[in-house]
Design an enzyme around this catalytic site. Structure first.
Site, mmCIF file in Angstrom:
data_model
loop_
_atom_site.group_PDB
_atom_site.id
_atom_site.type_symbol
_atom_site.label_atom_id
_atom_site.label_comp_id
_atom_site.label_asym_id
_atom_site.label_seq_id
_atom_site.Cartn_x
_atom_site.Cartn_y
_atom_site.Cartn_z
ATOM 1 N N ASP A 11 31.351 21.409 56.750
ATOM 2 C CA ASP A 11 30.197 21.869 57.282
ATOM 3 C C ASP A 11 28.998 21.205 56.875
ATOM 4 O OD1 ASP A 11 28.254 23.550 58.682
ATOM 5 O OD2 ASP A 11 28.358 25.081 56.936
ATOM 6 N N ASP A 105 28.265 20.623 64.162
ATOM 7 C CA ASP A 105 28.432 20.297 62.816
ATOM 8 C C ASP A 105 29.341 20.785 61.918
ATOM 9 O OD1 ASP A 105 27.450 22.975 62.346
ATOM 10 O OD2 ASP A 105 26.241 22.335 60.560
ATOM 11 N N GLU A 106 30.292 21.496 62.579
ATOM 12 C CA GLU A 106 31.339 22.140 61.696
ATOM 13 C C GLU A 106 32.445 22.199 62.405
ATOM 14 O OE1 GLU A 106 31.532 26.805 60.915
ATOM 15 O OE2 GLU A 106 29.421 26.095 61.631
HETATM 16 P P1 TTP Z 1 24.862 26.239 60.445
HETATM 17 O O1 TTP Z 1 25.760 25.510 60.020
HETATM 18 O O2 TTP Z 1 25.065 27.732 60.743
HETATM 19 O O3 TTP Z 1 23.518 25.963 59.535
HETATM 20 P P2 TTP Z 1 22.985 24.729 58.893
HETATM 21 O O4 TTP Z 1 23.871 23.557 59.138
HETATM 22 O O5 TTP Z 1 21.511 24.509 59.663
HETATM 23 O O6 TTP Z 1 22.807 25.034 57.466
HETATM 24 P P3 TTP Z 1 23.951 25.289 56.186
HETATM 25 O O7 TTP Z 1 23.941 24.124 55.346
HETATM 26 O O8 TTP Z 1 23.429 26.319 55.602
HETATM 27 O O9 TTP Z 1 25.243 25.594 57.037
HETATM 28 O O10 TTP Z 1 24.277 25.612 62.165
HETATM 29 C C1 TTP Z 1 24.485 24.221 62.181
HETATM 30 C C2 TTP Z 1 23.396 23.824 63.413
HETATM 31 O O11 TTP Z 1 23.340 24.709 64.568
HETATM 32 C C3 TTP Z 1 22.061 24.135 62.811
HETATM 33 O O12 TTP Z 1 21.575 22.919 61.877
HETATM 34 C C4 TTP Z 1 21.167 24.108 63.992
HETATM 35 C C5 TTP Z 1 22.140 25.037 64.716
HETATM 36 N N1 TTP Z 1 21.995 26.299 64.997
HETATM 37 C C6 TTP Z 1 21.194 26.998 66.233
HETATM 38 O O13 TTP Z 1 20.590 26.009 66.881
HETATM 39 N N2 TTP Z 1 20.860 28.305 65.976
HETATM 40 C C7 TTP Z 1 21.162 28.997 65.023
HETATM 41 O O14 TTP Z 1 21.216 30.191 65.007
HETATM 42 C C8 TTP Z 1 22.175 28.626 64.098
HETATM 43 C C9 TTP Z 1 22.546 29.507 62.908
HETATM 44 C C10 TTP Z 1 22.354 27.280 63.801
#
Ligand code: TTP
Length: 352
Positions: A11, A105-106
């Site tokens: 992630d 991103d995951e």
């Molecule tokens: P996430 O992996 O949920 O969050 P993140 O990478 O920003 O932070 P973390 O390090 O805590 O994991 O989401 C990945 C991307 O997806 C995030 O950067 C933006 C997008 N996203 C949205 O557009 N809307 C949302 O509600 C969420 C949760 C994420």
């Protein structure tokens, strides 16, 4: 022990915000969020400086500004995020073919049969994170465990820029101490409800039984009981085998109008498009909307479709919402169904 699987969950850290901070140094030491347009826009994500103020993804921009008046909100640059995403997937594919992307991103990686890094999942995760850092100048976190459920929780343990390994012999100990709020599907409300009945950690669930749990969380009891024992046998959904794509969100508080649900669909739709990107070669044949009500019953409305259409989700919502009968809405979900992909199934059968 040879049938133990080795799953990695990778992630990216604050993905969209991290890309903006990488490309624009002036954003690096200030509270930053990436958001959409308009007065009712919601945030996609925020950096750690902003998170200190309680600024979170899916939060309305207006509320975020109240919490953090110095917050800088920038527009997302999807094309840049998609490019970065393509690159990290290419990095994953250096180590295994079994990749299940969850979003840009995951991803889950099954490295049970991988041979690089002496087959060590820990070293593979380390190497992938260092490839990502060297080639994209972005950091990622990783969880390494015998199944998807634990790998996903583990990747959050040492965020940002860290990793956590749960070897099979550590699973029991890890879940014993695990707070129930970390289990996917348990939102703040359900967590509170479980607390009121004396369940706080997985250890509490392990000492209980499915029947008692059913009285509190209904159909979710079985899965909760298994997860509390660290059990999750789901295989990776490798993208070419996907029959559908689903995305859903459990809300902080129940919604009580169709308009509120529509707003949630608006933001889910964006996320769905992101998740659809890696499957752009697939033919869409169905769209669906799922609602879960305050009493945990759920309904799904589906229809034929040949594209991912926002307006169609809204009309499906209307039909689903008409079944609410004054019940609050605790979860909203969207699904897309895909046609079978003949050339790919042929490839699969040829490679057997
Ligand atoms: P996430 O992996 O949920 O969050 P993140 O990478 O920003 O932070 P973390 O390090 O805590 O994991 O989401 C990945 C991307 O997806 C995030 O950067 C933006 C997008 N996203 C949205 O557009 N809307 C949302 O509600 C969420 C949760 C994420």
């Amino acid at each position: 022990m040879s049938n133990q699987r080795k799953i990695i969950h990778i992630d990216m850290d604050c993905f969209y915000a991290a890309v903006e901070m990488r490309d624009f140094p002036e954003y690096r030491n200030i509270p930053l969020a990436v958001g959409g347009d308009g007065p009712r826009s919601v945030l996609c994500t925020s950096n750690y400086q902003a998170r200190k103020f309680g600024v979170r993804a899916a939060m309305p921009a207006i509320k975020a500004k109240q919490l953090c008046p110095n917050l800088t909100i920038v527009h997302g640059r999807m094309d840049v995020y998609k490019e970065a995403s393509k690159h990290i997937r290419e990095i994953f594919s250096r180590y295994t073919d079994l990749i299940e992307p969850l979003s840009l991103d995951e991803a889950f990686l099954d490295v049970t049969e991988a041979t690089l890094c002496q087959g060590s999942a820990t070293l593979i995760a380390q190497q992938i994170r260092s490839d990502i850092f060297n080639e994209l100048n972005l950091t990622a976190s990783a969880g390494i465990a015998p199944n998807k459920f634990l790998a996903k929780i583990a990747s959050d343990e040492n965020k940002p820029n860290g990793q956590c390994v749960i070897t099979p012999d550590k699973v029991a100990n890890f879940v014993e101490q695990l707070s129930l709020k970390k289990i996917p599907g348990i939102g703040p409300k359900t967590f509170e409800k479980l607390n009121r009945h004396g369940y706080v950690t997985c250890a509490d669930v392990r000492q209980s039984n499915i029947r008692a749990l059913q009285n509190i969380v209904g159909k979710f009891a079985n899965s909760l009981y298994l997860k509390a024992h660290g059990v999750d046998n789901r295989a990776l959904e490798v993208s070419r085998q996907r029959k559908s794509l689903a995305i859903e969100t459990t809300l902080m508080e129940d919604l009580s109008t169709q308009d509120e649900c529509q707003l949630v669909i608006e933001s889910l739709y964006e996320k769905l498009l992101t998740r659809l990107a890696p499957h752009s070669n697939r033919e869409i044949i169905r769209q669906g909307v799922k609602l879960k009500f305050a009493d945990f019953n759920q309904t799904t409305v589906e229809t034929q479709s040949n594209a991912c259409q926002q307006a169609l989700f809204y009309s499906l919502l209307s039909k689903a919402y008409s079944r609410a009968n004054k019940r609050g809405i605790r979860l909203v979900g969207l699904t897309l169904g895909f046609a079978d992909n003949p050339s790919e199934s042929l490839q699969l059968s040829l490679s057997l």
